[in-house]
Design a protein around this motif. Structure first.
Motif, PDB file in Angstrom:
ATOM      1  N   LYS A   1       0.823  -1.216   0.000  1.00  0.00           N
ATOM      2  CA  LYS A   1       0.000   0.000   0.000  1.00  0.00           C
ATOM      3  C   LYS A   1       0.855   1.262   0.000  1.00  0.00           C
ATOM      4  O   LYS A   1       0.502   2.262  -0.624  1.00  0.00           O
ATOM      5  N   THR A   2       1.946   1.231   0.741  1.00  0.00           N
ATOM      6  CA  THR A   2       2.785   2.415   0.879  1.00  0.00           C
ATOM      7  C   THR A   2       4.107   2.315   0.123  1.00  0.00           C
ATOM      8  O   THR A   2       4.984   3.159   0.284  1.00  0.00           O
TER       9      THR A   2
ATOM     10  N   LEU B   1      -5.074  -2.139  -2.726  1.00  0.00           N
ATOM     11  CA  LEU B   1      -4.338  -0.951  -3.145  1.00  0.00           C
ATOM     12  C   LEU B   1      -5.181   0.072  -3.887  1.00  0.00           C
ATOM     13  O   LEU B   1      -4.722   1.195  -4.123  1.00  0.00           O
TER      14      LEU B   1
ATOM     15  N   ARG C   1      -4.530   0.868  -9.716  1.00  0.00           N
ATOM     16  CA  ARG C   1      -3.161   1.304 -10.016  1.00  0.00           C
ATOM     17  C   ARG C   1      -2.849   1.009 -11.485  1.00  0.00           C
ATOM     18  O   ARG C   1      -3.417   0.098 -12.085  1.00  0.00           O
TER      19      ARG C   1
ATOM     20  N   ALA D   1       2.856   3.470  -4.976  1.00  0.00           N
ATOM     21  CA  ALA D   1       1.798   4.218  -4.301  1.00  0.00           C
ATOM     22  C   ALA D   1       1.909   5.698  -4.632  1.00  0.00           C
ATOM     23  O   ALA D   1       3.005   6.259  -4.640  1.00  0.00           O
TER      24      ALA D   1
ATOM     25  N   GLU E   1      -1.008   8.731  -0.901  1.00  0.00           N
ATOM     26  CA  GLU E   1      -1.249   7.492  -0.165  1.00  0.00           C
ATOM     27  C   GLU E   1      -0.061   7.137   0.706  1.00  0.00           C
ATOM     28  O   GLU E   1      -0.197   6.642   1.807  1.00  0.00           O
TER      29      GLU E   1
END
Length: 274
Positions: free
Chosen positions: A151-152, A177, A180, A223, A227
């Motif tokens: 996620k990061t 997520l 993307r 990300a 985010e």
């Protein structure tokens, strides 16, 4: 004097991609350790190489690895190959290299094809900084932890996936997520090579209509900046305090939160010690 373990990269589809040095190493080695001796047999036949081969793969790596080590310590040279690509990269060869290192056996790489780098090169996504995830874990808890970490992750991520698990992985990535950018590379260097530059949501829709075939490499955008640093300073500091309550030192807690949020660990530490 012990022998040498050579890590010989093999083509990921097109046998003409085999390097001259790789062919010479296979010819000169005392024996070859192969993930699947039948697959490697086709490569050896293509280049008219006749060498004894032993099996070394995920399910026999402990017993076979010890047997290979004994031969290396006795002075023989071994060429380790996987079915496709670079041995020891998302591959049980990693364990054999570690075993050799522990016993002072020299290990030399003979570089060549790698599906991850090949896919990244044609993806059209940022390649200056990237991370290689390989296959996502199958165990539920570990898999969720890996998805949470992505996620990061601001770097471009590269994943491998088999056709029968592709839809599950795409769906879980999308759920974890959000949508993307994504490049999906299929059957790299082979006759039906294909690169689909799309998004996670569009890829799910596409493969719902077109059943996946072949081996896949997923190149996933990192990300977005928003985010990666979604927490306010107060929220980040609360997270640091929570980790300290669990037993982490202030320094380690700040390092963990910085990794989770993309914030500066030094800035977090300065806040925490006020």
């Amino acid at each position: 004097m012990s022998g040498i373990l050579y890590l010989v990269a093999t083509p990921i589809g097109n046998l003409n991609d085999m390097s001259v040095r790789g062919v010479e190493t296979l010819r000169e080695a005392d024996f070859i350790a192969a993930e699947d001796t039948r697959v490697t047999g086709k490569l050896l036949n293509r280049f008219e190489i006749k060498k004894p081969s032993v099996s070394y793969h995920e399910h026999n790596k402990r017993q076979s690895g010890e047997a290979i080590l004994r031969r290396l310590l006795a002075g023989e040279t071994c060429a380790l190959v996987t079915d496709a690509g670079m041995p020891a990269i998302s591959d049980p060869g990693e364990d054999l290299v570690r075993l050799c290192a522990e016993h002072g056996v020299e290990v030399i790489a003979v570089p060549g094809c790698c599906a991850a780098v090949t896919a990244l090169a044609v993806s059209g996504l940022p390649s200056r900084r990237f991370c290689f995830e390989g296959f996502l874990p199958m165990e539920k808890k570990e898999r969720l932890e890996r998805l949470e970490a992505l996620k990061t992750e601001k770097r471009t991520s590269i994943l491998y996936e088999a056709p029968h698990r592709l839809m599950r992985t795409l769906t879980e990535l999308h759920d974890a997520l959000g949508d993307r950018e994504l490049a999906i590379c299929r059957e790299l260097t082979k006759l039906h090579e294909e690169t689909l530059r799309t998004t996670l949501s569009e890829a799910i829709a596409h493969f719902a209509q077109t059943p996946p075939k072949g081996e896949f490499v997923l190149v996933l955008s990192g990300a977005p900046e928003a985010e990666a640093s979604a927490l306010t300073e107060d929220e980040a500091l609360s997270r640091v305090r929570a980790l300290q309550a669990e037993g982490l030192s202030c320094k380690d807690a700040c390092k963990q939160v910085a990794k989770e949020t993309g914030m500066s660990k030094n800035a977090l530490y300065a806040l925490a010690v006020k």
